[in-house]
Scaffold this active site. Sequence first.
Site, PDB file in Angstrom:
ATOM      1  CG  HIS A  48      -1.988  -1.070   1.142  1.00 38.12           C
ATOM      2  ND1 HIS A  48      -2.965  -1.096   0.165  1.00 38.12           N
ATOM      3  CD2 HIS A  48      -2.212  -2.157   1.912  1.00 38.12           C
ATOM      4  CE1 HIS A  48      -3.746  -2.143   0.346  1.00 38.12           C
ATOM      5  NE2 HIS A  48      -3.309  -2.809   1.401  1.00 38.12           N
ATOM      6  NE  ARG A  73       2.099  -4.633   3.608  1.00 34.18           N
ATOM      7  CZ  ARG A  73       0.937  -4.172   4.080  1.00 34.18           C
ATOM      8  NH1 ARG A  73       0.139  -4.984   4.777  1.00 34.18           N
ATOM      9  NH2 ARG A  73       0.582  -2.917   3.900  1.00 34.18           N
ATOM     10  CG  ASP A  87      18.018 -12.734  -5.404  1.00 35.93           C
ATOM     11  OD1 ASP A  87      18.253 -13.637  -4.575  1.00 35.93           O
ATOM     12  OD2 ASP A  87      17.712 -12.961  -6.588  1.00 35.93           O
ATOM     13  CD  GLU A 151      -4.115  -8.632   4.883  1.00 31.90           C
ATOM     14  OE1 GLU A 151      -4.279  -7.439   5.196  1.00 31.90           O
ATOM     15  OE2 GLU A 151      -3.154  -9.012   4.184  1.00 31.90           O
ATOM     16  CG  ASP A 177      -6.972  -5.465   3.878  1.00 28.88           C
ATOM     17  OD1 ASP A 177      -7.742  -5.134   2.970  1.00 28.88           O
ATOM     18  OD2 ASP A 177      -5.783  -5.124   3.913  1.00 28.88           O
TER      19      ASP A 177
END
Length: 254
Positions: A48, A73, A87, A151, A177
């Site tokens: 988000h 995230r 990576d 969520e 959520d």
Amino acid sequence: MELSVNRFKQAITAGHSQIGLWCSLPGSYVAECVAGSGYDWLLFDTEHSPGDPLTVLAQLQAVAPYPVSAVVRPAANDPVLIKRFLDLGAQSLLIPMVNTAEEARAAVAATRYPPGGIRGVSGLTRATGFGRIAGYAEHAEAQLCLLVQIETREALDRIEEIAAVEGVDGIFVGPADLAASLGHVGKPGHPEVVAEVEDAITRIIAAGKPAGILTPDTAFAARCVELGTTFTAVGIDAGILARQSEALLQRFRA
């Protein structure tokens, strides 16, 4: 050159409370500004926020000299996104919208090299010290921390199944959520949502996993810590900037 020890993983596994700050503003300058504030961990969000692998790379580099752990995230439970962040050197990931044990297992597989998973192999990444960390492929898994985010109502109903997945190191409850899934969109403080969040925390801990949450409600954050959350994010950088800048102006407008 040695593989870095994941202090965040060590702390939550040992049950030591870790207080964090959510970073939704992309770019290294803000990340470095808050890195010295004393939080145990910072969450770099790309779900988000406008963040992406390149902005997260700069954030990881900016906070590296500071005694704070970085958690990233990805935008989705996507093996390509997960591979790219690993990576880049991210050792702790928070995977959004994990609703089933199958989805949790898919997230785990994305963080493991074959034959235990599906992570692609490259020996010249920031994570490997550009080839300078001997045995990275063999030892990386031990220092990776995989957190999954529940969520939805479906995920609530399957907490114990998700917690039982080997390789899941912690479970994070997403109130915003979850509120929408329960029919209270935009109202994470609704009594039904609060009750479900508190119950979820209790069940996660009973299942033997560290529990986490994000809430800018300081009273509820304290309540969650009291219930046993081990990794608790108590604010969002954009929210702090917006609300505190408004509050400062109101002191002079009044």
